[in-house]
Design an enzyme around this catalytic site. Sequence first.
Site, short mmCIF file in Angstrom:
data_model
loop_
_atom_site.label_atom_id
_atom_site.label_comp_id
_atom_site.label_asym_id
_atom_site.label_seq_id
_atom_site.Cartn_x
_atom_site.Cartn_y
_atom_site.Cartn_z
N HIS A 22 10.04 -4.41 -43.17
CA HIS A 22 10.99 -3.69 -42.32
C HIS A 22 12.25 -4.55 -42.19
CE1 HIS A 22 12.75 -3.77 -38.20
NE2 HIS A 22 12.93 -2.48 -38.45
N HIS A 50 -0.77 -4.89 -26.36
CA HIS A 50 -2.03 -4.21 -26.06
C HIS A 50 -3.16 -4.65 -26.99
CE1 HIS A 50 -0.11 -1.77 -29.15
NE2 HIS A 50 -1.28 -1.25 -29.44
N GLY A 74 19.06 11.31 -28.82
CA GLY A 74 19.15 12.58 -29.53
C GLY A 74 19.33 12.41 -31.01
N ASN A 110 16.58 -4.25 -40.58
CA ASN A 110 17.72 -3.46 -40.13
C ASN A 110 18.86 -4.38 -39.73
OD1 ASN A 110 18.08 -3.55 -36.99
ND2 ASN A 110 15.87 -3.42 -37.32
N VAL A 111 20.05 -3.85 -39.86
CA VAL A 111 21.25 -4.51 -39.35
C VAL A 111 22.08 -3.42 -38.67
CG1 VAL A 111 21.42 -6.52 -40.87
CG2 VAL A 111 22.24 -4.32 -41.70
N SER A 155 18.64 0.89 -41.49
CA SER A 155 17.27 0.52 -41.15
C SER A 155 16.36 0.95 -42.30
CB SER A 155 16.83 1.23 -39.86
OG SER A 155 15.51 0.87 -39.51
#
Length: 302
Positions: free
Chosen positions: A107, A176, A259, A109-110, A93
């Site tokens: 941005h 929003h 985590g 990611n894979v 990422s």
Amino acid sequence: MQMIEQVKKYLLNLQNDICEEFGELDSKSNFDIDIWKREDGRGSGITRVISNGDVFEKGGVNYSIISGDKMPISATALRPELEGRNYTALGVSLVLHPDNPFIPTTHANVRFFIAEEEGKKPIWWFGGGFDLTPYYGFEEDAVHWHRVAKNACKPFGDEIYPKYKNWCDDYFYLSHRDEQRGVGGLFFDDLNEGGFDACFEFMKSVGDHFSKAYAPIVQKRIGTSFTEKHKEFQLYRRGRYVEFNLIQDRGTLFGLQSGGRTESILMSLPPLVKWSYKHTIEPSSEEEKLTKYFLIPRDWTS
């Protein structure tokens, strides 16, 4: 497992290639390497971060692999059949925040996910994509970005690009604010149709096309002069980026709930950002054109 090892090898090479290419564009700074392991032995990764450069104010390209016995809420809420399974998730990422307001933030990611349970068939899928967040829009940049995205999808069927382009527009939407985060790109998830090899090839195509999409835009805008007004607007718009990542992004939520390493997960946030109450934008300005034209979903390739 062989599938995990194949994906891991590709992801580590991809991380290295991206850091080499964009590190060479920045003559002042380069990517520092931080190799880490979780204390419980259930995760590790390589975080590579660039900061205070003459091109990139901050950026990170992160590889991680984590495993666990209990699925995070962000995953089981959508896939209840995963509950009770062991899982492994790995991916690359990245986020790059340029200093120059005329160079967009990006941005990408894979990732690969597999959940296993003894006596049952593994559940796996691929996901990823890339998207572009300009502060000042250039039509030629948006067209180039989407043409490369379309080329990444082309070998896999004519219906693939519009499907994942629309999914990207839907995903990177700040509900929003009733506003898109940027000009979009590609977004896909839960990809397992057609078997592992075919899905892996598609993920690799997306990963391999990222630099082809972004590097020419950076190179074209590097020398563009900017004023304090331009920088102030960039800091204001960065606020939207932060809001999306902390409120809506599934990847951020999964990382924190599983985590994961907080320092690496939140590397995506920009170093400086501003919020101002009732921020006003001058009518018919380049700043207004961003939201009135560039942040409206459209077919950039036609």
